[in-house]
Design an enzyme around this catalytic site. Structure first.
Site, PDB file in Angstrom:
ATOM      1  N   GLY A 160       0.839  -1.189   0.000  1.00 16.29           N
ATOM      2  CA  GLY A 160       0.000   0.000   0.000  1.00 16.29           C
ATOM      3  C   GLY A 160       0.877   1.243   0.000  1.00 16.29           C
ATOM      4  CG  LEU A 206       6.411   1.044   1.161  1.00 18.42           C
ATOM      5  CD1 LEU A 206       5.893   1.182  -0.262  1.00 18.42           C
ATOM      6  CD2 LEU A 206       7.427  -0.080   1.259  1.00 18.42           C
ATOM      7  CD  GLU A 220      -0.904   2.492   2.779  1.00 19.15           C
ATOM      8  OE1 GLU A 220      -0.501   3.661   2.648  1.00 19.15           O
ATOM      9  OE2 GLU A 220      -0.138   1.549   3.051  1.00 19.15           O
TER      10      GLU A 220
HETATM   11 ZN    ZN Z   1       2.912   3.473   5.685  1.00 18.90          ZN
END
Ligand code: ZN
Length: 204
Positions: free
Chosen positions: A49, A97, A139
């Protein structure tokens, strides 16, 4: 105009990660290309995501593919998502990320319903559980400037404090080298993108 041609994933503690994203009012070819690029970046980084503010865009938009591979699973784009109050509770390890290599346990509702719009304007309404429920909540948190580390229990968070401090040092070093713009420059770029995508066209 600010370009979205050269998107990259920003890392903690980049200020855009703490930005309250704004609802998207229009979609153009540039935004479609940005979303396609977000999928590429997500796959390159082996994620499932990615939220728009992770690529320095102030928009209520995130992408998900729970398979994490371009030729598997389902590519979903959620625009202006609304998540219903969830049911049940579930704890699992999360990563992000924007915090590569950092993982920690996060407790969230086990089931949620999400409504949103797809890129072509069609409505999405899904009941989610398992990994999808977790990813969509993670997210959606991004869009509100919330990171998974904010949702970790204090004792667990202490165990990653050192890693977070390293990210903070690295961020400062990059900034001193001019690789990251000043806060004011970041903010003015976000404001320009908001003017482009978050305002309904009206005669003035
Ligand atoms: Zn994240």
């Amino acid at each position: 105009m600010p370009t979205m041609a050269d998107l990259k994933i920003v890392q903690y503690p980049h200020p855009t990660l703490r930005y309250q994203s704004k609802p998207v009012k229009r979609v153009d070819s540039e935004l479609r290309s940005a979303v396609a690029r977000m999928f590429e970046l997500m796959y390159e980084a082996r994620g499932v995501g990615l939220a728009a503010n992770q690529v320095d865009m102030p928009l209520q938009l995130f992408i998900v593919n729970s398979a994490g591979k371009p030729d598997e699973g389902e590519e979903l784009v959620f625009i202006n998502p609304v998540i219903s109050r969830g049911k049940g509770r579930s704890q699992d390890e999360e990563g992000c990320l924007s915090l590569p290599g950092v993982y920690g346990p996060v407790t969230r509702p086990a089931q949620v319903t999400v409504t949103a719009y797809a890129l072509d304007g069609t409505e999405i309404n899904r009941d989610l559980d398992g990994l999808m429920a977790r990813v969509v909540q993670h997210e959606n948190d991004h869009l509100n400037g919330v990171l998974f580390i904010d949702r970790m229990a204090d004792a667990d968070r202490k165990q990653i404090d050192f890693e977070l401090a390293e990210f903070e040092l690295e961020f400062r070093a990059h900034r001193e080298l001019g690789r990251i713009p000043a806060d004011a420059d970041i903010h003015s770029r976000l404001t320009m993108l908001e003017a482009k995508y978050c305002q309904t066209a009206e005669a003035s």
